[in-house]
Design a protein around this motif. Structure first.
Motif, PDB file in Angstrom:
ATOM      1  N   SER A  13      -4.971  15.318  -6.520  1.00 63.31           N
ATOM      2  CA  SER A  13      -4.949  14.175  -7.435  1.00 63.31           C
ATOM      3  C   SER A  13      -3.657  13.402  -7.221  1.00 63.31           C
ATOM      4  O   SER A  13      -2.653  13.951  -6.779  1.00 63.31           O
ATOM      5  CB  SER A  13      -5.084  14.635  -8.888  1.00 63.31           C
ATOM      6  OG  SER A  13      -3.996  15.449  -9.261  1.00 63.31           O
ATOM      7  N   TRP A  14      -3.727  12.078  -7.529  1.00 62.25           N
ATOM      8  CA  TRP A  14      -2.587  11.221  -7.304  1.00 62.25           C
ATOM      9  C   TRP A  14      -2.312  10.416  -8.563  1.00 62.25           C
ATOM     10  O   TRP A  14      -3.248   9.916  -9.201  1.00 62.25           O
ATOM     11  CB  TRP A  14      -2.859  10.274  -6.133  1.00 62.25           C
ATOM     12  CG  TRP A  14      -2.889  10.994  -4.826  1.00 62.25           C
ATOM     13  CD1 TRP A  14      -1.830  11.225  -3.992  1.00 62.25           C
ATOM     14  CD2 TRP A  14      -4.017  11.588  -4.206  1.00 62.25           C
ATOM     15  NE1 TRP A  14      -2.239  11.929  -2.888  1.00 62.25           N
ATOM     16  CE2 TRP A  14      -3.584  12.172  -2.997  1.00 62.25           C
ATOM     17  CE3 TRP A  14      -5.360  11.709  -4.551  1.00 62.25           C
ATOM     18  CZ2 TRP A  14      -4.435  12.851  -2.122  1.00 62.25           C
ATOM     19  CZ3 TRP A  14      -6.220  12.387  -3.691  1.00 62.25           C
ATOM     20  CH2 TRP A  14      -5.756  12.937  -2.500  1.00 62.25           C
ATOM     21  N   ASN A  15      -1.044  10.303  -8.912  1.00 57.43           N
ATOM     22  CA  ASN A  15      -0.606   9.579 -10.102  1.00 57.43           C
ATOM     23  C   ASN A  15       0.289   8.426  -9.666  1.00 57.43           C
ATOM     24  O   ASN A  15       1.437   8.639  -9.262  1.00 57.43           O
ATOM     25  CB  ASN A  15       0.149  10.530 -11.036  1.00 57.43           C
ATOM     26  CG  ASN A  15       0.560   9.851 -12.328  1.00 57.43           C
ATOM     27  OD1 ASN A  15       0.372   8.649 -12.501  1.00 57.43           O
ATOM     28  ND2 ASN A  15       1.120  10.617 -13.246  1.00 57.43           N
ATOM     29  N   PHE A  16      -0.241   7.203  -9.731  1.00 58.16           N
ATOM     30  CA  PHE A  16       0.488   6.011  -9.319  1.00 58.16           C
ATOM     31  C   PHE A  16       0.990   5.305 -10.559  1.00 58.16           C
ATOM     32  O   PHE A  16       0.195   4.903 -11.414  1.00 58.16           O
ATOM     33  CB  PHE A  16      -0.450   5.100  -8.514  1.00 58.16           C
ATOM     34  CG  PHE A  16       0.139   3.785  -8.107  1.00 58.16           C
ATOM     35  CD1 PHE A  16      -0.688   2.692  -7.898  1.00 58.16           C
ATOM     36  CD2 PHE A  16       1.500   3.618  -7.917  1.00 58.16           C
ATOM     37  CE1 PHE A  16      -0.163   1.464  -7.502  1.00 58.16           C
ATOM     38  CE2 PHE A  16       2.029   2.392  -7.536  1.00 58.16           C
ATOM     39  CZ  PHE A  16       1.186   1.317  -7.328  1.00 58.16           C
ATOM     40  N   GLN A  17       2.306   5.133 -10.686  1.00 55.78           N
ATOM     41  CA  GLN A  17       2.887   4.426 -11.820  1.00 55.78           C
ATOM     42  C   GLN A  17       3.816   3.337 -11.291  1.00 55.78           C
ATOM     43  O   GLN A  17       4.933   3.629 -10.849  1.00 55.78           O
ATOM     44  CB  GLN A  17       3.645   5.399 -12.728  1.00 55.78           C
ATOM     45  CG  GLN A  17       2.738   6.375 -13.443  1.00 55.78           C
ATOM     46  CD  GLN A  17       3.421   7.087 -14.598  1.00 55.78           C
ATOM     47  OE1 GLN A  17       4.644   6.999 -14.747  1.00 55.78           O
ATOM     48  NE2 GLN A  17       2.653   7.788 -15.406  1.00 55.78           N
ATOM     49  N   LYS A  18       3.347   2.116 -11.389  1.00 54.28           N
ATOM     50  CA  LYS A  18       4.111   0.982 -10.885  1.00 54.28           C
ATOM     51  C   LYS A  18       5.398   0.800 -11.685  1.00 54.28           C
ATOM     52  O   LYS A  18       6.429   0.401 -11.136  1.00 54.28           O
ATOM     53  CB  LYS A  18       3.248  -0.272 -10.982  1.00 54.28           C
ATOM     54  CG  LYS A  18       3.499  -1.299  -9.911  1.00 54.28           C
ATOM     55  CD  LYS A  18       2.388  -2.336  -9.935  1.00 54.28           C
ATOM     56  CE  LYS A  18       2.634  -3.392  -8.903  1.00 54.28           C
ATOM     57  NZ  LYS A  18       1.534  -4.381  -8.873  1.00 54.28           N
ATOM     58  N   SER A  19       5.375   1.101 -12.982  1.00 52.74           N
ATOM     59  CA  SER A  19       6.537   0.888 -13.846  1.00 52.74           C
ATOM     60  C   SER A  19       7.732   1.738 -13.413  1.00 52.74           C
ATOM     61  O   SER A  19       8.886   1.346 -13.604  1.00 52.74           O
ATOM     62  CB  SER A  19       6.184   1.188 -15.302  1.00 52.74           C
ATOM     63  OG  SER A  19       5.764   2.544 -15.429  1.00 52.74           O
ATOM     64  N   THR A  20       7.448   2.883 -12.847  1.00 48.83           N
ATOM     65  CA  THR A  20       8.529   3.763 -12.387  1.00 48.83           C
ATOM     66  C   THR A  20       8.576   3.852 -10.858  1.00 48.83           C
ATOM     67  O   THR A  20       9.338   4.657 -10.303  1.00 48.83           O
ATOM     68  CB  THR A  20       8.353   5.187 -12.942  1.00 48.83           C
ATOM     69  OG1 THR A  20       7.044   5.673 -12.574  1.00 48.83           O
ATOM     70  CG2 THR A  20       8.487   5.194 -14.463  1.00 48.83           C
ATOM     71  N   SER A  21       7.787   3.024 -10.178  1.00 48.84           N
ATOM     72  CA  SER A  21       7.737   3.020  -8.704  1.00 48.84           C
ATOM     73  C   SER A  21       7.522   4.430  -8.165  1.00 48.84           C
ATOM     74  O   SER A  21       8.242   4.910  -7.271  1.00 48.84           O
ATOM     75  CB  SER A  21       9.019   2.429  -8.114  1.00 48.84           C
ATOM     76  OG  SER A  21       9.173   1.091  -8.501  1.00 48.84           O
TER      77      SER A  21
ATOM     78  N   TYR B 126       0.842  -1.189   0.000  1.00 48.17           N
ATOM     79  CA  TYR B 126       0.000   0.000   0.000  1.00 48.17           C
ATOM     80  C   TYR B 126       0.879   1.242   0.000  1.00 48.17           C
ATOM     81  O   TYR B 126       1.958   1.247   0.594  1.00 48.17           O
ATOM     82  CB  TYR B 126      -0.887   0.040   1.252  1.00 48.17           C
ATOM     83  CG  TYR B 126      -1.934  -1.052   1.297  1.00 48.17           C
ATOM     84  CD1 TYR B 126      -1.734  -2.212   2.044  1.00 48.17           C
ATOM     85  CD2 TYR B 126      -3.127  -0.920   0.597  1.00 48.17           C
ATOM     86  CE1 TYR B 126      -2.692  -3.198   2.094  1.00 48.17           C
ATOM     87  CE2 TYR B 126      -4.094  -1.901   0.653  1.00 48.17           C
ATOM     88  CZ  TYR B 126      -3.859  -3.042   1.393  1.00 48.17           C
ATOM     89  OH  TYR B 126      -4.809  -4.027   1.444  1.00 48.17           O
ATOM     90  N   LEU B 127       0.388   2.274  -0.630  1.00 45.66           N
ATOM     91  CA  LEU B 127       1.060   3.569  -0.656  1.00 45.66           C
ATOM     92  C   LEU B 127       0.134   4.615  -0.051  1.00 45.66           C
ATOM     93  O   LEU B 127      -1.090   4.538  -0.216  1.00 45.66           O
ATOM     94  CB  LEU B 127       1.421   3.956  -2.090  1.00 45.66           C
ATOM     95  CG  LEU B 127       2.482   3.081  -2.736  1.00 45.66           C
ATOM     96  CD1 LEU B 127       2.471   3.256  -4.246  1.00 45.66           C
ATOM     97  CD2 LEU B 127       3.857   3.404  -2.159  1.00 45.66           C
ATOM     98  N   PHE B 128       0.722   5.585   0.620  1.00 51.06           N
ATOM     99  CA  PHE B 128      -0.055   6.590   1.352  1.00 51.06           C
ATOM    100  C   PHE B 128       0.547   7.972   1.151  1.00 51.06           C
ATOM    101  O   PHE B 128       1.735   8.134   0.881  1.00 51.06           O
ATOM    102  CB  PHE B 128      -0.015   6.310   2.865  1.00 51.06           C
ATOM    103  CG  PHE B 128      -0.433   4.934   3.269  1.00 51.06           C
ATOM    104  CD1 PHE B 128       0.440   3.863   3.155  1.00 51.06           C
ATOM    105  CD2 PHE B 128      -1.696   4.715   3.795  1.00 51.06           C
ATOM    106  CE1 PHE B 128       0.057   2.588   3.541  1.00 51.06           C
ATOM    107  CE2 PHE B 128      -2.081   3.451   4.195  1.00 51.06           C
ATOM    108  CZ  PHE B 128      -1.199   2.387   4.065  1.00 51.06           C
TER     109      PHE B 128
ATOM    110  N   SER C  55      -1.391  -1.652  -4.371  1.00 53.24           N
ATOM    111  CA  SER C  55      -0.463  -1.847  -5.484  1.00 53.24           C
ATOM    112  C   SER C  55      -1.135  -2.462  -6.703  1.00 53.24           C
ATOM    113  O   SER C  55      -0.601  -2.384  -7.820  1.00 53.24           O
ATOM    114  CB  SER C  55       0.714  -2.722  -5.048  1.00 53.24           C
ATOM    115  OG  SER C  55       0.245  -3.950  -4.519  1.00 53.24           O
ATOM    116  N   PHE C  56      -2.265  -3.094  -6.526  1.00 51.55           N
ATOM    117  CA  PHE C  56      -2.983  -3.679  -7.650  1.00 51.55           C
ATOM    118  C   PHE C  56      -3.779  -2.647  -8.438  1.00 51.55           C
ATOM    119  O   PHE C  56      -4.236  -2.920  -9.547  1.00 51.55           O
ATOM    120  CB  PHE C  56      -3.963  -4.746  -7.152  1.00 51.55           C
ATOM    121  CG  PHE C  56      -3.296  -5.988  -6.653  1.00 51.55           C
ATOM    122  CD1 PHE C  56      -3.949  -6.834  -5.773  1.00 51.55           C
ATOM    123  CD2 PHE C  56      -2.012  -6.322  -7.041  1.00 51.55           C
ATOM    124  CE1 PHE C  56      -3.330  -7.987  -5.306  1.00 51.55           C
ATOM    125  CE2 PHE C  56      -1.389  -7.467  -6.584  1.00 51.55           C
ATOM    126  CZ  PHE C  56      -2.060  -8.304  -5.710  1.00 51.55           C
TER     127      PHE C  56
END
Lengths: 118, 117
Positions: A65-73, A33-35, A53-54
């Motif tokens: 607003s939040w921008n979650f990009q798993k590819s760039t962590s 999880y990210l916070f 993370s899913f």
């Protein structure tokens, strides 16, 4: 080991400008999880958002607003049309996700001090 | 609903002394976590208590110890205080998982600012 990096130590913007706070994380866990938390001068940490993370869908809540990009962590946070009341220290945090417990320890970054200039 | 409370608000101690910090969890919460936040740094996890048992510990020496009571309130004890122990100590509580839930947020108290001289 988990690690959260907030490279921006301090940011100052003029009121009504948009501002983005950067967060980069490291973890070996596949589920986490990210916070984002806000810490005003009073010291109390105020919860802003949690992402699994899913779920890489970006999220908007009012001016936030939040921008979650798993590819760039990365898990960046944008405040649109900033206000003086947004002045605070903002922390990004990471937690592993053990399915049988639900509130594991948080690993925090060093924070970004945001100052909104009237 | 009462939030997480901590006492005292501020505390000044001298090196070598012992200190006890207290935390009352939010109503319905059975888990308490303690964090240390040095000036200009992010909070660092000390340990967590769940149903009166320690459930995870960070990289802190044994002179940092804790307790959780049957009403789920908690204490953080620090022995042989060192200058580097000067920090804001934050307590966070969270509720038990319910059906269909995979995570419960940690709600933080206002902290105790400890100064060691």
């Amino acid at each position: 080991a988990q690690k959260v990096t907030q490279a921006q130590t301090e940011i100052s913007v003029v009121e009504k400008e948009d501002v983005t706070l950067d967060c980069v994380y490291e973890t070996r866990d596949t589920t986490y999880y990210l916070f984002w938390y806000k810490q005003p001068p009073s010291g109390e940490l105020v919860f802003l958002i949690r992402r699994n993370s899913f779920d890489e869908q970006n999220e908007i809540s009012g001016r936030y607003s939040w921008n979650f990009q798993k590819s760039t962590s990365s898990f960046n946070f944008t405040i649109t049309a900033s206000q003086v009341v947004d002045s605070a220290v903002y922390f990004c945090a990471l937690s592993e996700a053990r399915s049988n417990f639900g509130n594991e320890k948080l690993t925090f970054g060093t924070g970004t001090r945001l100052t909104i200039i009237p | 609903e009462t939030g997480v409370t901590q006492s005292p608000t501020h505390l000044i101690k001298t090196r070598g002394q012992q200190v006890t910090l207290r935390c009352s969890s939010q109503s319905g919460h059975n888990t308490v976590s303690w964090y240390q936040q040095a000036l200009g740094q992010g909070p660092q996890f000390i340990f967590q208590y769940y149903r009166e048992e320690e459930n995870g510990r960070g990289n802190f020496p044994p002179r940092f110890s804790g307790l959780q009571f049957p009403n789920y309130s908690s204490e953080l004890n620090v022995n042989a205080l060192e200058l580097d122990d000067s920090a804001l100590y934050l307590c966070a509580s969270s509720a038990p998982l319910t059906s269909g839930s995979s995570y419960n947020e940690q709600f933080f108290g206002p902290g105790t600012r400890l100064t060691v001289l």
